[in-house]
Design a protein around this motif. Structure first.
Motif, PDB file in Angstrom:
ATOM      1  N   ALA A  50     -44.519 -56.358  65.204  1.00 33.70           N
ATOM      2  CA  ALA A  50     -43.603 -57.015  66.140  1.00 33.70           C
ATOM      3  C   ALA A  50     -43.331 -58.433  65.656  1.00 33.70           C
ATOM      4  CB  ALA A  50     -44.219 -57.065  67.544  1.00 33.70           C
ATOM      5  N   ALA A  51     -42.054 -58.780  65.633  1.00 32.10           N
ATOM      6  CA  ALA A  51     -41.661 -60.141  65.261  1.00 32.10           C
ATOM      7  C   ALA A  51     -41.102 -60.883  66.463  1.00 32.10           C
ATOM      8  CB  ALA A  51     -40.616 -60.100  64.141  1.00 32.10           C
ATOM      9  N   THR A  52     -40.994 -60.169  67.599  1.00 28.60           N
ATOM     10  CA  THR A  52     -40.464 -60.796  68.818  1.00 28.60           C
ATOM     11  C   THR A  52     -41.333 -60.397  70.009  1.00 28.60           C
ATOM     12  OG1 THR A  52     -39.067 -58.949  69.548  1.00 28.60           O
ATOM     13  CG2 THR A  52     -38.105 -60.460  67.928  1.00 28.60           C
ATOM     14  N   ASP A  53     -41.125 -61.083  71.140  1.00 27.32           N
ATOM     15  CA  ASP A  53     -41.792 -60.661  72.365  1.00 27.32           C
ATOM     16  C   ASP A  53     -40.928 -59.611  73.066  1.00 27.32           C
ATOM     17  OD1 ASP A  53     -39.722 -62.030  73.597  1.00 27.32           O
ATOM     18  OD2 ASP A  53     -40.964 -63.722  74.230  1.00 27.32           O
ATOM     19  N   THR A  75     -53.450 -57.684  64.766  1.00 28.61           N
ATOM     20  CA  THR A  75     -53.702 -58.841  63.906  1.00 28.61           C
ATOM     21  C   THR A  75     -52.444 -59.708  63.853  1.00 28.61           C
ATOM     22  OG1 THR A  75     -55.035 -57.344  62.544  1.00 28.61           O
ATOM     23  CG2 THR A  75     -54.565 -59.525  61.617  1.00 28.61           C
ATOM     24  N   ALA A  76     -52.638 -61.031  63.864  1.00 25.16           N
ATOM     25  CA  ALA A  76     -51.500 -61.958  63.739  1.00 25.16           C
ATOM     26  C   ALA A  76     -51.371 -62.421  62.293  1.00 25.16           C
ATOM     27  CB  ALA A  76     -51.700 -63.159  64.660  1.00 25.16           C
ATOM     28  N   TYR A  77     -50.133 -62.468  61.806  1.00 25.34           N
ATOM     29  CA  TYR A  77     -49.862 -62.941  60.437  1.00 25.34           C
ATOM     30  C   TYR A  77     -48.787 -64.016  60.468  1.00 25.34           C
ATOM     31  CZ  TYR A  77     -52.357 -58.758  58.969  1.00 25.34           C
ATOM     32  OH  TYR A  77     -53.316 -57.808  58.790  1.00 25.34           O
ATOM     33  N   GLY A  78     -48.930 -65.009  59.587  1.00 21.77           N
ATOM     34  CA  GLY A  78     -47.914 -66.043  59.466  1.00 21.77           C
ATOM     35  C   GLY A  78     -46.663 -65.495  58.798  1.00 21.77           C
ATOM     36  N   ALA A  79     -45.633 -66.321  58.703  1.00 19.74           N
ATOM     37  CA  ALA A  79     -44.369 -65.899  58.110  1.00 19.74           C
ATOM     38  C   ALA A  79     -44.545 -65.500  56.641  1.00 19.74           C
ATOM     39  CB  ALA A  79     -43.331 -67.008  58.235  1.00 19.74           C
ATOM     40  N   ASP A  80     -45.653 -65.966  56.020  1.00 18.61           N
ATOM     41  CA  ASP A  80     -45.906 -65.633  54.609  1.00 18.61           C
ATOM     42  C   ASP A  80     -46.665 -64.313  54.446  1.00 18.61           C
ATOM     43  OD1 ASP A  80     -48.352 -66.360  55.629  1.00 18.61           O
ATOM     44  OD2 ASP A  80     -48.750 -67.966  54.196  1.00 18.61           O
ATOM     45  N   PHE A 105     -44.402 -66.099  63.568  1.00 15.54           N
ATOM     46  CA  PHE A 105     -45.470 -65.207  63.131  1.00 15.54           C
ATOM     47  C   PHE A 105     -45.136 -63.790  63.551  1.00 15.54           C
ATOM     48  CE2 PHE A 105     -47.888 -64.169  67.007  1.00 15.54           C
ATOM     49  CZ  PHE A 105     -47.406 -65.122  67.906  1.00 15.54           C
ATOM     50  N   THR A 106     -45.913 -62.839  63.070  1.00 19.68           N
ATOM     51  CA  THR A 106     -45.714 -61.439  63.463  1.00 19.68           C
ATOM     52  C   THR A 106     -47.074 -60.863  63.845  1.00 19.68           C
ATOM     53  OG1 THR A 106     -45.952 -60.747  61.158  1.00 19.68           O
ATOM     54  CG2 THR A 106     -43.709 -61.045  61.968  1.00 19.68           C
ATOM     55  N   LEU A 107     -47.024 -59.778  64.587  1.00 16.29           N
ATOM     56  CA  LEU A 107     -48.242 -59.075  64.981  1.00 16.29           C
ATOM     57  C   LEU A 107     -48.204 -57.675  64.369  1.00 16.29           C
ATOM     58  CD1 LEU A 107     -48.137 -60.036  68.755  1.00 16.29           C
ATOM     59  CD2 LEU A 107     -49.879 -60.803  67.134  1.00 16.29           C
ATOM     60  N   THR A 108     -49.319 -57.226  63.811  1.00 21.14           N
ATOM     61  CA  THR A 108     -49.376 -55.845  63.323  1.00 21.14           C
ATOM     62  C   THR A 108     -50.430 -55.079  64.110  1.00 21.14           C
ATOM     63  OG1 THR A 108     -48.501 -56.236  61.111  1.00 21.14           O
ATOM     64  CG2 THR A 108     -49.975 -54.370  61.356  1.00 21.14           C
ATOM     65  N   LEU A 109     -49.991 -53.946  64.630  1.00 20.64           N
ATOM     66  CA  LEU A 109     -50.863 -53.042  65.370  1.00 20.64           C
ATOM     67  C   LEU A 109     -51.163 -51.862  64.456  1.00 20.64           C
ATOM     68  CD1 LEU A 109     -52.187 -51.782  67.891  1.00 20.64           C
ATOM     69  CD2 LEU A 109     -49.919 -51.183  68.699  1.00 20.64           C
ATOM     70  N   ARG A 110     -52.440 -51.685  64.108  1.00 17.98           N
ATOM     71  CA  ARG A 110     -52.833 -50.573  63.227  1.00 17.98           C
ATOM     72  C   ARG A 110     -53.433 -49.460  64.059  1.00 17.98           C
ATOM     73  NH1 ARG A 110     -53.602 -55.159  59.971  1.00 17.98           N
ATOM     74  NH2 ARG A 110     -53.302 -54.767  57.749  1.00 17.98           N
ATOM     75  N   LEU A 111     -52.963 -48.256  63.839  1.00 22.67           N
ATOM     76  CA  LEU A 111     -53.531 -47.084  64.497  1.00 22.67           C
ATOM     77  C   LEU A 111     -54.160 -46.209  63.425  1.00 22.67           C
ATOM     78  CD1 LEU A 111     -51.482 -48.094  66.677  1.00 22.67           C
ATOM     79  CD2 LEU A 111     -51.071 -45.720  67.239  1.00 22.67           C
ATOM     80  N   TYR A 112     -55.498 -46.307  63.286  1.00 24.13           N
ATOM     81  CA  TYR A 112     -56.183 -45.500  62.266  1.00 24.13           C
ATOM     82  C   TYR A 112     -56.447 -44.112  62.810  1.00 24.13           C
ATOM     83  CZ  TYR A 112     -56.652 -49.198  58.933  1.00 24.13           C
ATOM     84  OH  TYR A 112     -56.367 -50.159  58.009  1.00 24.13           O
ATOM     85  N   ASN A 113     -56.156 -43.103  61.999  1.00 21.68           N
ATOM     86  CA  ASN A 113     -56.278 -41.701  62.412  1.00 21.68           C
ATOM     87  C   ASN A 113     -55.611 -41.485  63.768  1.00 21.68           C
ATOM     88  OD1 ASN A 113     -59.612 -41.233  61.003  1.00 21.68           O
ATOM     89  ND2 ASN A 113     -57.619 -41.273  60.015  1.00 21.68           N
ATOM     90  N   PRO A 114     -54.285 -41.683  63.821  1.00 19.02           N
ATOM     91  CA  PRO A 114     -53.573 -41.471  65.074  1.00 19.02           C
ATOM     92  C   PRO A 114     -53.672 -40.009  65.511  1.00 19.02           C
ATOM     93  CG  PRO A 114     -52.023 -41.639  63.251  1.00 19.02           C
ATOM     94  CD  PRO A 114     -53.377 -41.999  62.716  1.00 19.02           C
ATOM     95  N   ASN A 115     -53.598 -39.775  66.811  1.00 13.02           N
ATOM     96  CA  ASN A 115     -53.573 -38.391  67.308  1.00 13.02           C
ATOM     97  C   ASN A 115     -52.377 -37.669  66.709  1.00 13.02           C
ATOM     98  OD1 ASN A 115     -55.584 -39.457  68.759  1.00 13.02           O
ATOM     99  ND2 ASN A 115     -54.698 -39.048  70.780  1.00 13.02           N
ATOM    100  N   ARG A 128     -43.398 -67.422  68.082  1.00 14.70           N
ATOM    101  CA  ARG A 128     -43.588 -68.751  67.495  1.00 14.70           C
ATOM    102  C   ARG A 128     -45.024 -69.196  67.686  1.00 14.70           C
ATOM    103  NH1 ARG A 128     -38.865 -70.361  65.766  1.00 14.70           N
ATOM    104  NH2 ARG A 128     -39.981 -72.163  64.937  1.00 14.70           N
ATOM    105  N   THR A 129     -45.579 -69.869  66.656  1.00 13.19           N
ATOM    106  CA  THR A 129     -46.993 -70.252  66.702  1.00 13.19           C
ATOM    107  C   THR A 129     -47.279 -71.285  67.797  1.00 13.19           C
ATOM    108  OG1 THR A 129     -46.553 -71.887  64.991  1.00 13.19           O
ATOM    109  CG2 THR A 129     -47.425 -69.777  64.264  1.00 13.19           C
TER     110      THR A 129
END
Lengths: 173, 194
Positions: free
Chosen positions: B78-81, B108-113, B162-172, B88-89
């Motif tokens: 996600a890059a937006t709300d 996890t949150a990541y910067g623009a880089d 910033f952006t947020l990444t949601l990881r789903l490991y072994n999704p159903n 924005r940070t």
């Protein structure tokens, strides 16, 4: 005769060609850089590197997960196949392989392994298949990256998972 | 001489147009995002796959190198709300939701880089196993520059997106088959100093 329409058309065609070349070449270039970085840390290809947990100071590979411990090898199986061995911890764990164009051509996780261990041969063709049962994975490119992910479920679990992943090996046959 | 100059000029213009347009197109994507959207979260069905089109492959190489294919992990970014405003940070957000359908997940949150955002707490993410929950099992994660009680991901001291990444490991299985139908956390924009 006016030549400028030909010049403009020629420039546009050249721009389109360069555009397509950029799109196709970029993944190879980015993988090359990642492979050079991992090989430099490991002291060569076909060797594993066991980086510390990622922090904001980790600038090697984009978007790393701070919840995982990563272990990596650059494979180069042009001359000889590679034997990959690793203990499998009792937490989320996966072994994945990436071709030189970034494609994730193989993945196996802890639930798909038996007896807490894995052994796989990576080769460019199936002539590496010998009498024994070790599974052979055929790589689409002779160079690429092997990546192990181990989940750190809690701070208490960290030492054991870290010790296990440091036994992961990539060794030429 | 004039011809050489013309050829050179043509090549330079083509180089800027061709390479520039390629990089501009690829820069638009938010890391591991893609065409499948769930609220502000997006993902690509082709991440890591040999079926990925050249643009997707190049975009993933830039913003998500060594990402797994979706049977193993689904990455939503996600890059937006929820309201569509860029993250924005300097602003504060609340991520509100319940566990997504996967064996393990993390945000996890990541910067623009595309790297982790430096912060004195060295805290970058929360996972299904590490976060504090509400009484009903749901969770709230605070994301922003000011300390918050509970699950807080600091966004550091530098101004930026910033952006947020949601990881789903072994999704159903259902989730892996159709990621667009997964119920994902909301991202509510809170205070944003001007």
């Amino acid at each position: 005769m006016k030549t400028w329409p030909i010049w403009i058309a020629g420039t546009i065609v050249l721009a389109a060609v360069l555009h397509i070349l950029t799109i196709f070449a970029l993944p190879y270039g980015i993988m090359d850089r990642a492979m050079a970085g991992i090989a430099a840390q490991a002291g060569g290809v076909n060797k594993a590197v066991y980086p510390d947990p990622v922090t904001a100071a980790s600038r090697g590979i984009v978007r790393p997960s701070p919840d995982l411990l990563y272990t990596a090898c650059v494979y180069d199986i042009g001359a000889r196949p590679l034997r990959i061995t690793s203990p499998v911890p009792d937490t989320y764990w996966s072994l994945s392989m990436f071709a030189s164009n970034t494609d994730n051509f193989f993945v196996v996780n802890d639930r798909q392994t038996k007896a807490g261990r894995i052994e796989i041969i990576l080769a460019t063709d199936d002539t590496a298949k010998s009498g024994n049962d070790t599974p052979v994975v055929i790589a689409p490119s002779s160079r690429g990256i092997i990546l192990f992910r181990s989940l750190i479920a809690s701070d208490a679990a960290r030492p054991e998972v870290d010790a296990l992943r440091r036994q992961s090996r990539c060794e030429p046959l | 001489m004039k011809l050489v100059l013309k050829l050179l000029a043509s090549f330079v213009v083509a180089l800027v147009l061709g390479v520039g347009s390629a990089l501009l197109l690829l820069r638009g994507g938010a890391g591991l995002g893609g065409a499948i959207a769930v609220g502000p979260w997006t993902t690509s069905a082709e991440t890591g796959s040999a079926d990925a089109d050249p643009y997707t492959r190049a975009r993933i190489a830039i913003g998500g190198l060594l990402a797994l294919s979706r049977s193993e992990t689904i990455y939503f970014t996600a890059a937006t709300d929820d309201a569509g405003a860029p993250l924005r940070t300097r602003c504060a957000y609340r991520i509100i939701g319940t566990d997504p359908p996967a064996r393990w997940w993390s945000i996890t949150a990541y910067g623009a880089d595309h790297f982790l955002i430096p912060n004195p707490q060295d805290r970058y993410s929360f996972g299904g196993n590490t976060l504090a929950r509400e009484d009903d099992g749901s969770f709230v994660i605070f994301v922003g520059p000011a300390a918050a009680d509970g699950n807080w991901i600091p966004t550091g001291e530098k101004e930026g997106t910033f952006t947020l990444t949601l990881r789903l490991y072994n999704p159903n299985e259902d989730a892996a088959r159709d990621p667009s139908r997964i119920e994902l956390p909301r991202i509510a924009g809170e205070a944003c100093p001007s």
